[in-house]
Design a protein around this motif. Structure first.
Motif, PDB file in Angstrom:
ATOM      1  N   MET A 185       0.683  -1.145   0.172  1.00  0.00           N
ATOM      2  CA  MET A 185       0.170  -0.106  -0.495  1.00  0.00           C
ATOM      3  C   MET A 185       0.777   1.426  -0.083  1.00  0.00           C
ATOM      4  N   THR A 186       0.361   1.781  -1.687  1.00  0.00           N
ATOM      5  CA  THR A 186       1.576   3.839  -1.148  1.00  0.00           C
ATOM      6  C   THR A 186       0.453   4.398   0.377  1.00  0.00           C
ATOM      7  N   ALA A 239      -5.122   5.286  -9.439  1.00  0.00           N
ATOM      8  CA  ALA A 239      -5.123   3.588  -8.292  1.00  0.00           C
ATOM      9  C   ALA A 239      -4.636   4.571  -6.518  1.00  0.00           C
ATOM     10  N   VAL A 240      -3.447   4.955  -6.123  1.00  0.00           N
ATOM     11  CA  VAL A 240      -3.561   4.941  -5.485  1.00  0.00           C
ATOM     12  C   VAL A 240      -4.672   5.093  -4.480  1.00  0.00           C
ATOM     13  N   LEU A 241      -5.452   6.358  -4.962  1.00  0.00           N
ATOM     14  CA  LEU A 241      -6.347   6.943  -5.112  1.00  0.00           C
ATOM     15  C   LEU A 241      -7.946   6.373  -4.567  1.00  0.00           C
ATOM     16  N   GLY A 242      -7.387   4.995  -4.796  1.00  0.00           N
ATOM     17  CA  GLY A 242      -8.905   3.909  -5.619  1.00  0.00           C
ATOM     18  C   GLY A 242      -9.781   4.481  -6.897  1.00  0.00           C
ATOM     19  N   VAL A 243      -8.976   5.783  -7.535  1.00  0.00           N
ATOM     20  CA  VAL A 243      -9.851   5.516  -8.326  1.00  0.00           C
ATOM     21  C   VAL A 243     -10.097   4.985  -9.746  1.00  0.00           C
ATOM     22  N   ALA A 244     -10.136   4.745 -10.280  1.00  0.00           N
ATOM     23  CA  ALA A 244     -10.260   4.197 -11.906  1.00  0.00           C
ATOM     24  C   ALA A 244     -10.271   4.593 -13.015  1.00  0.00           C
ATOM     25  N   GLY A 257     -12.328  -3.554  -3.930  1.00  0.00           N
ATOM     26  CA  GLY A 257     -10.913  -3.800  -3.143  1.00  0.00           C
ATOM     27  C   GLY A 257     -10.265  -2.609  -2.916  1.00  0.00           C
ATOM     28  N   THR A 258     -11.014  -1.639  -3.252  1.00  0.00           N
ATOM     29  CA  THR A 258      -9.806  -0.183  -2.776  1.00  0.00           C
ATOM     30  C   THR A 258     -10.400   0.324  -1.872  1.00  0.00           C
ATOM     31  N   LYS A 259      -9.659   1.192  -1.469  1.00  0.00           N
ATOM     32  CA  LYS A 259      -9.849   2.688  -0.194  1.00  0.00           C
ATOM     33  C   LYS A 259     -10.920   3.146  -0.519  1.00  0.00           C
ATOM     34  N   GLN A 260     -11.263   2.864  -1.439  1.00  0.00           N
ATOM     35  CA  GLN A 260     -12.799   4.042  -2.093  1.00  0.00           C
ATOM     36  C   GLN A 260     -14.023   3.323  -2.105  1.00  0.00           C
ATOM     37  N   ALA A 261     -13.745   2.046  -2.489  1.00  0.00           N
ATOM     38  CA  ALA A 261     -14.663   0.851  -2.890  1.00  0.00           C
ATOM     39  C   ALA A 261     -14.976   0.706  -1.129  1.00  0.00           C
ATOM     40  N   THR A 290      -9.532   2.230   5.939  1.00  0.00           N
ATOM     41  CA  THR A 290      -8.651   3.400   5.164  1.00  0.00           C
ATOM     42  C   THR A 290      -7.133   3.438   5.922  1.00  0.00           C
ATOM     43  N   GLY A 291      -7.068   4.125   6.768  1.00  0.00           N
ATOM     44  CA  GLY A 291      -5.897   4.767   7.233  1.00  0.00           C
ATOM     45  C   GLY A 291      -5.328   6.195   7.166  1.00  0.00           C
ATOM     46  N   TRP A 292      -7.222   6.735   5.715  1.00  0.00           N
ATOM     47  CA  TRP A 292      -7.067   8.145   5.456  1.00  0.00           C
ATOM     48  C   TRP A 292      -6.676   9.294   7.186  1.00  0.00           C
ATOM     49  N   GLN A 293      -6.422  10.502   6.974  1.00  0.00           N
ATOM     50  CA  GLN A 293      -6.917  11.750   7.238  1.00  0.00           C
ATOM     51  C   GLN A 293      -8.232  11.505   7.497  1.00  0.00           C
ATOM     52  N   PRO A 294      -8.759  12.708   8.559  1.00  0.00           N
ATOM     53  CA  PRO A 294      -9.543  12.975   9.189  1.00  0.00           C
ATOM     54  C   PRO A 294     -10.197  13.918   7.242  1.00  0.00           C
TER      55      PRO A 294
END
Length: 195
Positions: free
Chosen positions: A1-2, A86-91, A130-134, A155-159
């Motif tokens: 994971m990046t 892809a890192v953002l989970g956007v196709a 399988g992405t964070k966005q999904a 997700t490990g994202w910041q708020p």
């Protein structure tokens, strides 16, 4: 994971929301050495790329629309790559690929003069499984929704990245309207209508 810094996530998220995938202008007061460091890290990881144009417009830190000029004086722009998306989970959209060379690059004048209001209506996209966005969408569609804290943990994202995803990826890109309500014992809970 990046892993992305907050600044990198903001830059990539903003570019992913634009049809031309332009990274510029950079946010707020990110200029000079700080801008070079952040952009350099994104370039090195292949998350953004430089695109040479035919324009001879000089890079101007005040306008923040052209990254630099090459040895021939051509304006160099920055755009998010498929790896960055892809890192953002956007196709990435097959119909509108990012510019890959000078022949396909938008002119610097066009990106400077184009009014923000003239952007076309967002196209509905479907996140890859399988992405964070999904995962975010799945959490928001569950019975009872999810809090910012729960989404951050999953997700490990910041708020602020989660909130940005609500307004950017979900609302602007996917046309989904996130609703929220205060729930006793949980705080503010966010949700999406279930299919």
């Amino acid at each position: 994971m990046t892993k992305l810094s907050d600044t990198q996530a903001i830059i990539l998220s903003a570019a992913a929301q634009l049809e031309d995938r332009n990274v510029l202008p950079l946010p707020g007061s990110l200029r000079g050495g700080a801008a070079a460091k952040v952009v350099g890290a994104l370039l090195k990881r292949g998350l953004i790329a430089e695109t040479a144009t035919d324009s001879q417009t000089k890079a101007d830190a005040a306008l923040n629309r052209i990254w630099r000029n090459d040895e021939d004086g051509r304006a160099i722009l920055l755009h998010i790559t498929d790896a960055g998306l892809a890192v953002l989970g956007v196709a990435p959209e097959v119909a509108n690929p990012a510019p890959s060379g000078a022949d396909e690059a938008p002119s610097a004048e066009a990106s400077q003069d184009a009014p923000a209001e003239a952007a076309p209506a967002p196209k509905a996209r479907t996140p890859r499984t399988g992405t964070k966005q999904a995962k975010l969408i799945e959490m928001l569609r569950t019975e009872g929704g999810a809090t910012i804290e729960e989404i951050v943990a999953a997700t490990g994202w910041q708020p602020h990245t989660v909130r940005g995803a609500f307004s950017g990826a979900l609302k602007k890109k996917l046309g989904l309207e996130v609703t929220s309500e205060k729930v006793e014992g949980r705080g503010r809970v966010y949700s999406l209508p279930r299919d």
